[in-house]
Each structure stands twice: as structure tokens, then as C-alpha cells.
Design a protein around this motif. Structure first.
Motif, PDB file in Angstrom:
ATOM      1  N   THR A 204       0.834  -1.119  -0.044  1.00 40.50           N
ATOM      2  CA  THR A 204      -0.086   0.156   0.086  1.00 40.50           C
ATOM      3  C   THR A 204       0.703   1.210   0.036  1.00 40.50           C
ATOM      4  OG1 THR A 204      -0.197   0.099   2.247  1.00 40.50           O
ATOM      5  CG2 THR A 204      -1.579  -1.143   1.249  1.00 40.50           C
ATOM      6  N   GLU A 205       2.127   1.210   0.525  1.00 42.62           N
ATOM      7  CA  GLU A 205       3.057   2.337   0.698  1.00 42.62           C
ATOM      8  C   GLU A 205       2.794   3.319   1.302  1.00 42.62           C
ATOM      9  OE1 GLU A 205       3.854   3.466  -3.570  1.00 42.62           O
ATOM     10  OE2 GLU A 205       4.898   1.505  -4.111  1.00 42.62           O
ATOM     11  N   ARG A 206       1.808   3.013   2.306  1.00 47.19           N
ATOM     12  CA  ARG A 206       1.393   4.075   3.229  1.00 47.19           C
ATOM     13  C   ARG A 206       2.320   4.155   4.335  1.00 47.19           C
ATOM     14  NH1 ARG A 206      -1.510  -0.500   4.724  1.00 47.19           N
ATOM     15  NH2 ARG A 206      -1.582  -0.723   7.166  1.00 47.19           N
ATOM     16  N   ILE A 207       2.182   5.207   5.242  1.00 51.76           N
ATOM     17  CA  ILE A 207       3.205   5.374   6.335  1.00 51.76           C
ATOM     18  C   ILE A 207       2.394   4.916   7.602  1.00 51.76           C
ATOM     19  CG2 ILE A 207       4.348   7.088   7.582  1.00 51.76           C
ATOM     20  CD1 ILE A 207       5.066   7.260   4.793  1.00 51.76           C
ATOM     21  N   TRP A 208       3.476   3.910   8.257  1.00 46.25           N
ATOM     22  CA  TRP A 208       2.770   3.202   9.490  1.00 46.25           C
ATOM     23  C   TRP A 208       2.775   4.009  10.373  1.00 46.25           C
ATOM     24  CZ3 TRP A 208       4.080  -2.517  10.023  1.00 46.25           C
ATOM     25  CH2 TRP A 208       3.712  -3.455   8.861  1.00 46.25           C
ATOM     26  N   GLY A 209       1.740   3.900  11.092  1.00 46.42           N
ATOM     27  CA  GLY A 209       1.439   4.746  12.665  1.00 46.42           C
ATOM     28  C   GLY A 209       1.274   3.751  13.510  1.00 46.42           C
ATOM     29  N   ALA A 210       0.974   4.128  14.692  1.00 43.36           N
ATOM     30  CA  ALA A 210       0.656   3.205  15.983  1.00 43.36           C
ATOM     31  C   ALA A 210      -0.318   1.996  15.572  1.00 43.36           C
ATOM     32  CB  ALA A 210       0.124   4.096  17.258  1.00 43.36           C
ATOM     33  N   ALA A 211      -1.536   2.357  14.859  1.00 42.24           N
ATOM     34  CA  ALA A 211      -2.409   1.448  14.760  1.00 42.24           C
ATOM     35  C   ALA A 211      -1.840   0.171  13.619  1.00 42.24           C
ATOM     36  CB  ALA A 211      -3.600   1.926  13.864  1.00 42.24           C
ATOM     37  N   ASP A 212      -0.888   0.580  12.795  1.00 39.57           N
ATOM     38  CA  ASP A 212      -0.111  -0.435  12.055  1.00 39.57           C
ATOM     39  C   ASP A 212       0.847  -1.254  12.884  1.00 39.57           C
ATOM     40  OD1 ASP A 212      -1.148   0.465   9.006  1.00 39.57           O
ATOM     41  OD2 ASP A 212      -0.318   2.221  10.077  1.00 39.57           O
ATOM     42  N   VAL A 213       1.379  -0.537  13.592  1.00 35.69           N
ATOM     43  CA  VAL A 213       2.235  -1.263  14.631  1.00 35.69           C
ATOM     44  C   VAL A 213       1.839  -2.308  15.511  1.00 35.69           C
ATOM     45  CG1 VAL A 213       3.901  -1.141  16.776  1.00 35.69           C
ATOM     46  CG2 VAL A 213       3.991   0.662  14.699  1.00 35.69           C
ATOM     47  N   GLU A 214       0.466  -2.032  16.035  1.00 36.70           N
ATOM     48  CA  GLU A 214      -0.466  -2.969  16.717  1.00 36.70           C
ATOM     49  C   GLU A 214      -1.034  -4.062  15.782  1.00 36.70           C
ATOM     50  OE1 GLU A 214      -3.798  -2.868  20.207  1.00 36.70           O
ATOM     51  OE2 GLU A 214      -3.608  -1.029  19.176  1.00 36.70           O
ATOM     52  N   ALA A 215      -1.533  -3.694  14.612  1.00 39.77           N
ATOM     53  CA  ALA A 215      -1.847  -4.679  13.653  1.00 39.77           C
ATOM     54  C   ALA A 215      -0.661  -5.890  13.464  1.00 39.77           C
ATOM     55  CB  ALA A 215      -2.416  -4.139  12.527  1.00 39.77           C
ATOM     56  N   LYS A 216       0.468  -5.214  13.170  1.00 40.16           N
ATOM     57  CA  LYS A 216       1.585  -6.337  13.079  1.00 40.16           C
ATOM     58  C   LYS A 216       1.946  -7.041  14.268  1.00 40.16           C
ATOM     59  CE  LYS A 216       5.333  -7.663  10.708  1.00 40.16           C
ATOM     60  NZ  LYS A 216       5.344  -8.608   9.807  1.00 40.16           N
ATOM     61  N   THR A 217       2.162  -6.307  15.460  1.00 39.70           N
ATOM     62  CA  THR A 217       3.008  -7.149  16.693  1.00 39.70           C
ATOM     63  C   THR A 217       1.699  -7.471  17.637  1.00 39.70           C
ATOM     64  OG1 THR A 217       3.113  -5.077  17.830  1.00 39.70           O
ATOM     65  CG2 THR A 217       5.108  -5.739  16.119  1.00 39.70           C
ATOM     66  N   GLY A 218       0.629  -6.710  17.860  1.00 40.86           N
ATOM     67  CA  GLY A 218      -0.413  -7.116  18.666  1.00 40.86           C
ATOM     68  C   GLY A 218      -0.178  -6.095  19.731  1.00 40.86           C
ATOM     69  N   VAL A 219       0.809  -5.204  20.056  1.00 36.22           N
ATOM     70  CA  VAL A 219       1.254  -4.290  20.809  1.00 36.22           C
ATOM     71  C   VAL A 219       1.275  -2.941  20.605  1.00 36.22           C
ATOM     72  CG1 VAL A 219       2.320  -6.236  22.197  1.00 36.22           C
ATOM     73  CG2 VAL A 219       3.858  -4.762  20.697  1.00 36.22           C
ATOM     74  N   GLN A 220       1.385  -2.117  21.512  1.00 36.03           N
ATOM     75  CA  GLN A 220       1.683  -0.503  21.154  1.00 36.03           C
ATOM     76  C   GLN A 220       3.130  -0.293  21.086  1.00 36.03           C
ATOM     77  OE1 GLN A 220      -0.316   2.130  20.778  1.00 36.03           O
ATOM     78  NE2 GLN A 220      -2.107   0.468  20.661  1.00 36.03           N
ATOM     79  N   PRO A 221       3.437   0.757  20.129  1.00 40.13           N
ATOM     80  CA  PRO A 221       4.877   1.003  20.029  1.00 40.13           C
ATOM     81  C   PRO A 221       5.807   0.986  21.268  1.00 40.13           C
ATOM     82  CG  PRO A 221       3.666   2.334  18.376  1.00 40.13           C
ATOM     83  CD  PRO A 221       2.647   1.755  19.496  1.00 40.13           C
ATOM     84  N   ALA A 222       5.169   1.634  22.297  1.00 40.56           N
ATOM     85  CA  ALA A 222       5.980   1.710  23.475  1.00 40.56           C
ATOM     86  C   ALA A 222       6.090   0.500  24.146  1.00 40.56           C
ATOM     87  CB  ALA A 222       5.023   2.459  24.570  1.00 40.56           C
TER      88      ALA A 222
END
Length: 345
Positions: A204-222
Motif C-alpha cells: 500500500t506504500e502508506r506510512i505506518w502509525g501506531a495502529a499499524d504497529v499494533e496490527a503487526k505485533t499485537g502491542v503498542q509502539p511503547a
């Protein structure tokens, strides 16, 4: 013939080179042995509408590997390999056209952090050596960056990941936004309202934000540092807790919030094996936290303002494209007379 238009995402990075490249020139620049390009020429003019600063940080080795494996053997008129150079150029050109950064910096690895090696002597020891045909192309990529007006940084004994973290934090402190171009999951820990990720694996070439991190890992960036500490990183030869995979790690962090909060409550865990493994893993988890947490406080390096996007040196680019046999890129500059086409095998 020259490589045809390519999909910018490669088919895998392979092992990333982590040491100073053979044939590279390393000079002293204020303390550590460093290679810091001086960026001459005038910054590109910007309208008032675009005065907010956006810094683009590129994981140089990752994209070099990506380009090397994405294109079949492409040679210059003199027979030397240029497949990685061509792919690297096309990827960065596309990236710039899409993101329109006001400031740009390519970071190169130049060894391993001493503190990580002291904590884990086998850190990244399993990675294969950089292919010779790629090693020979690094100076050409660096020459292109200089001619194209991109800043680049390599300081011996440091990892590009830590410099990317450092510049992301400096950028945020200055009120800028930052895009990190890399598929390395370590950078997910940096994501916040000012820092995003351009993941080349995401079509999709979009810029990943916190929601994308959670979708990828299951956790928040912190929580990414603790998530990585639990899971480990096979690519970097960092062992995780036995029997703890990405989902289990995410479930633990959703329930307890952090490793600090988890460890005192391990006896509460009902699953016998998981409880036993976690009780035995306190030292491993503390070590892993230090291994995967990026050092965002490195000292030195160029100031942010010096990373401003510069107008390219067209004459130098013409000469480089002529040497490399990149006829189509030469033509984009307004002419292709006398360019001998590269050979795609």
C-alpha cells in the motif's frame, strides 16, 4: 540491456553487511572514525505551504541488499556489476517523489555496538558475509547519493539503527515529522505522532502509525522493546524465552503492560510450562531489553539543518549514468547521446 522498470520491493534482504565496507574511505570527523558527507549546493526552495519539515531516514544497507536481490545481474559497459546501484537509485527516486521530504539522510552500518557485543558475543554472528558483487557497488551508490544531493552518514563502530533512532528523536525534538524507510521491526519502537515507518514490504506504500504497529505485533509502539525481548530475534541471533512466540508475548503484554509489571506476577500464570520458562528468564529478558532498545542518544553527526534536500549536480549525474550504462536515467536528465547501454544478463 538496462534493467526494465521494476517493482521497488525486493524479494528479501538476505544478511545485512554490518562492518566497514572493503574499499571504503573512512576519515576523522570529530571523535569517532567517521564518514560524513559534506553537502554542497543550495537547498531546494519551498513555498510557504510546505514549510513544515519532514525528515526521511533511509536504512542504506537494507535498501542496497533489497536492490541487489531484486534485479538480475546487470553490468556496466566495462563489465562491472551495477544491479544494486540501479535498483537503489530507482527505489530512492520513487521514495522521494512520493514523500517529498524537506530533509534526507541515508544511514550506513559500520560495525556493531560494543555494548551489545559485550552483552551477547554471538550478536549477529550468524549472518553471511556480504556478496563481493554487492560490496563493489557500495562506492557507486555513495557517489550517486553525493551527486543527487542526499546526505549520508557512516561512523565506524556504530550501527545505522541507533543513528536512525537518534535522528528520529532529534527531529521530533525540533518539531519535525520523520519517516523511516525500512522493514526492520526494531524501528517500530520509535513510532509516535511524529515518527512513521515506510515499510517496503507493504504494497500500500502508506506510512505506518501506531495502529499499524499494533496490527503487526499485537502491542503498542511503547511495548515493542518488551515484545522483542520476549520473542527474541533470530536474524540478530538474540534468543527469546523458550515457548514464547509473537502472540503469547502480545497476550502477556496486553495483560500485564510491561516486563517490569510481568515479572513479579509470573507465579500467577496458570500454564505450568510458560510460568516455569518465565521464572527462569529474568536475566535473559533484562539482557534482551538492552539488546533491542535502540540507542537514541548518540552524540555527533551533522546538525539537522544540514540535511536539507539539495539540488542535484546534473553534470555529475550524467557522468555517473554514462559510466554505469544507465541510458534511461541519463535520458531523464535531457539527453542520452553517447551512452553505452548496460547489459542485463
Amino acid at each position: 540491456m538496462e534493467a526494465p522498470p521494476m517493482e521497488e520491493r525486493g524479494k528479501g534482504m538476505g544478511g545485512r553487511g554490518i562492518g566497514p565496507r572493503r574499499g571504503s574511505i573512512v576519515t576523522r570527523a570529530g571523535g569517532p572514525r567517521a564518514r560524513i558527507r559534506a553537502w554542497r549546493g543550495k537547498p531546494r526552495s519551498r513555498s510557504l505551504r510546505s514549510m513544515s519539515n519532514r525528515l526521511l531516514l533511509v536504512d542504506g544497507h537494507a535498501y542496497a541488499y533489497r536492490a541487489f536481490y531484486a534485479i538480475r545481474s546487470l553490468n556496466a559497459p566495462d563489465g562491472s556489476p551495477t544491479n544494486a546501484v540501479f535498483g537503489f537509485v530507482k527505489m530512492l527516486q520513487k521514495m522521494e517523489a512520493s514523500l517529498k521530504p524537506t530533509h534526507r539522510l541515508v544511514l550506513w552500518d559500520a560495525g556493531l555496538a560494543e555494548e551489545r557485543l559485550a552483552a551477547l558475543p554471538g550478536y549477529k554472528a550468524d549472518r553471511p558475509p556480504t556478496p563481493d558483487d554487492l560490496v563493489s557497488q557500495f562506492p557507486r551508490m555513495e557517489a550517486w547519493l553525493d551527486a543527487a544531493g542526499w546526505a549520508q552518514l557512516q561512523i565506524e563502530g556504530t550501527e545505522a539503527d541507533d543513528w536512525i533512532g537518534t535522528y528520529a528523536k532529534r527531529s521530533s525534538a525540533a518539531g519535525w515529522s520523520t519517516v523511516i524507510a525500512s522493514s526492520d521491526k526494531d524501528f517500530l519502537q520509535l513510532v509516535d505522532e511524529r515518527v512513521g515507518i515506510l515499510n517496503p514490504n507493504d504494497k500500500t506504500e502508506r506510512i505506518w502509525g501506531a495502529a499499524d504497529v499494533e496490527a503487526k505485533t499485537g502491542v503498542q509502539p511503547a511495548q515493542v522493546v518488551d515484545w522483542l525481548a520476549l520473542v527474541g530475534d533470530a536474524v540478530d541471533a538474540i534468543p527469546g524465552v523458550s515457548g514464547v512466540g509473537p502472540k503469547t508475548a502480545a497476550d502477556l503484554l496486553k495483560r500485564y503492560g510491561s516486563i517490569d509489571a510481568l515479572l513479579p506476577r509470573v507465579p500467577e500464570i496458570k500454564a505450568d510450562r510458560l510460568r516455569t520458562e518465565l521464572m527462569a528468564a529474568t536475566d535473559l529478558l533484562r539482557r534482551n531489553q538492552g539488546m533491542v532498545r535502540l540507542n537514541c542518544g548518540l552524540e555527533g553527526g551533522p546538525v539537522l539543518e544540514s540535511l536539507a534536500s539539495r539540488d542535484p549536480d546534473t553534470a555529475k549525474l550524467r557522468e555517473l549514468y554514462r559510466t554505469f550504462g544507465f541510458k534511461s536515467l541519463h535520458a531523464e536528465l535531457g539527453g542520452d547521446a553517447g551512452v553505452v547501454q548496460g547489459e542485463l544478463l
